[in-house]
Design a protein around this motif. Structure first.
Motif, PDB file in Angstrom:
ATOM      1  N   LEU A  75      51.018  58.064  51.501  1.00 50.72           N
ATOM      2  CA  LEU A  75      52.054  58.864  52.088  1.00 50.72           C
ATOM      3  C   LEU A  75      52.183  59.137  53.505  1.00 50.72           C
ATOM      4  CD1 LEU A  75      52.729  61.045  48.833  1.00 50.72           C
ATOM      5  CD2 LEU A  75      54.343  59.199  49.711  1.00 50.72           C
ATOM      6  N   LEU A  76      51.064  59.801  53.850  1.00 56.55           N
ATOM      7  CA  LEU A  76      50.794  60.073  55.154  1.00 56.55           C
ATOM      8  C   LEU A  76      50.795  58.977  56.269  1.00 56.55           C
ATOM      9  CD1 LEU A  76      48.190  62.922  54.999  1.00 56.55           C
ATOM     10  CD2 LEU A  76      50.501  63.010  55.353  1.00 56.55           C
ATOM     11  N   ALA A  77      50.459  57.705  56.020  1.00 54.16           N
ATOM     12  CA  ALA A  77      50.605  56.768  56.598  1.00 54.16           C
ATOM     13  C   ALA A  77      52.014  56.353  56.772  1.00 54.16           C
ATOM     14  CB  ALA A  77      49.856  55.449  55.946  1.00 54.16           C
ATOM     15  N   GLY A  78      52.946  56.501  55.895  1.00 49.74           N
ATOM     16  CA  GLY A  78      54.282  56.185  56.005  1.00 49.74           C
ATOM     17  C   GLY A  78      55.102  57.001  56.486  1.00 49.74           C
ATOM     18  N   LEU A  79      54.840  58.474  56.146  1.00 51.40           N
ATOM     19  CA  LEU A  79      55.526  59.773  56.793  1.00 51.40           C
ATOM     20  C   LEU A  79      55.247  59.725  58.063  1.00 51.40           C
ATOM     21  CD1 LEU A  79      57.505  62.178  56.221  1.00 51.40           C
ATOM     22  CD2 LEU A  79      55.403  63.588  55.516  1.00 51.40           C
ATOM     23  N   LEU A  80      54.100  59.965  58.531  1.00 50.21           N
ATOM     24  CA  LEU A  80      53.737  60.165  60.315  1.00 50.21           C
ATOM     25  C   LEU A  80      54.288  59.457  61.125  1.00 50.21           C
ATOM     26  CD1 LEU A  80      50.301  61.808  59.658  1.00 50.21           C
ATOM     27  CD2 LEU A  80      52.312  63.034  60.097  1.00 50.21           C
ATOM     28  N   PRO A  81      54.328  57.962  60.887  1.00 47.51           N
ATOM     29  CA  PRO A  81      54.817  57.160  61.901  1.00 47.51           C
ATOM     30  C   PRO A  81      56.312  57.416  61.931  1.00 47.51           C
ATOM     31  CG  PRO A  81      53.420  55.956  60.718  1.00 47.51           C
ATOM     32  CD  PRO A  81      53.335  57.143  60.136  1.00 47.51           C
TER      33      PRO A  81
ATOM     34  N   GLY B  35      60.290  50.531  63.416  1.00 50.38           N
ATOM     35  CA  GLY B  35      59.754  50.970  62.035  1.00 50.38           C
ATOM     36  C   GLY B  35      59.056  49.788  61.193  1.00 50.38           C
ATOM     37  N   ALA B  36      59.718  48.604  61.573  1.00 52.75           N
ATOM     38  CA  ALA B  36      59.162  47.468  60.730  1.00 52.75           C
ATOM     39  C   ALA B  36      58.037  47.276  61.220  1.00 52.75           C
ATOM     40  CB  ALA B  36      60.192  46.219  60.961  1.00 52.75           C
ATOM     41  N   VAL B  37      57.727  47.138  62.567  1.00 57.11           N
ATOM     42  CA  VAL B  37      56.605  46.699  63.385  1.00 57.11           C
ATOM     43  C   VAL B  37      55.408  47.927  62.847  1.00 57.11           C
ATOM     44  CG1 VAL B  37      55.315  46.489  65.470  1.00 57.11           C
ATOM     45  CG2 VAL B  37      57.456  45.489  65.070  1.00 57.11           C
ATOM     46  N   THR B  38      55.720  48.995  63.144  1.00 57.95           N
ATOM     47  CA  THR B  38      54.722  50.106  62.777  1.00 57.95           C
ATOM     48  C   THR B  38      54.603  50.047  61.298  1.00 57.95           C
ATOM     49  OG1 THR B  38      56.614  51.812  62.532  1.00 57.95           O
ATOM     50  CG2 THR B  38      55.349  51.453  64.902  1.00 57.95           C
ATOM     51  N   GLY B  39      55.494  49.908  60.392  1.00 56.83           N
ATOM     52  CA  GLY B  39      54.902  49.733  58.734  1.00 56.83           C
ATOM     53  C   GLY B  39      53.984  48.691  58.682  1.00 56.83           C
ATOM     54  N   LEU B  40      54.293  47.707  59.329  1.00 62.76           N
ATOM     55  CA  LEU B  40      53.541  46.420  59.026  1.00 62.76           C
ATOM     56  C   LEU B  40      52.107  46.737  59.484  1.00 62.76           C
ATOM     57  CD1 LEU B  40      53.132  43.570  57.972  1.00 62.76           C
ATOM     58  CD2 LEU B  40      53.475  42.752  60.823  1.00 62.76           C
TER      59      LEU B  40
END
Length: 89
Positions: free
Chosen positions: A10-16, A60-65
């Motif tokens: 959750l934190l890996a998705g929320l913070l970025p 967001g797609a790049v940072t999500g990957l």
């Protein structure tokens, strides 16, 4: 163990996502960038809302990957999750 991994995901998705939105809005001049006692405001850039969305979605797609790959790498090498167990991974 599962609870801590869930919180990490959750934190890996929320913070970025929060940092991405804050940085793009500050760069376009819609909100000031505040970091501690420093405050920086840019002049407003006239750009369409769809262009702003496309820029945020692309970044967001790049940072999500990258963050998703980091979480999977930590699960595989740090927590010894077997790659042949996709439900556990």
């Amino acid at each position: 163990m599962t609870l801590y991994l869930t919180i990490a995901l959750l934190l890996a998705g929320l913070l970025p996502a929060v940092l991405l939105t804050m940085t793009v809005d500050a760069t376009l001049g819609y909100s000031p960038l505040e970091m501690g006692p420093r405050r920086r405001a840019q002049p407003i850039v006239r750009i369409a809302r769809t262009s702003t969305f496309v820029a945020k979605a692309g970044i967001g797609a790049v940072t999500g990957l990258v963050s998703g790959s980091a979480v999977i790498a930590i699960a595989l090498w740090g927590l010894d999750v077997e790659p042949d167990r996709p439900v556990q991974l």
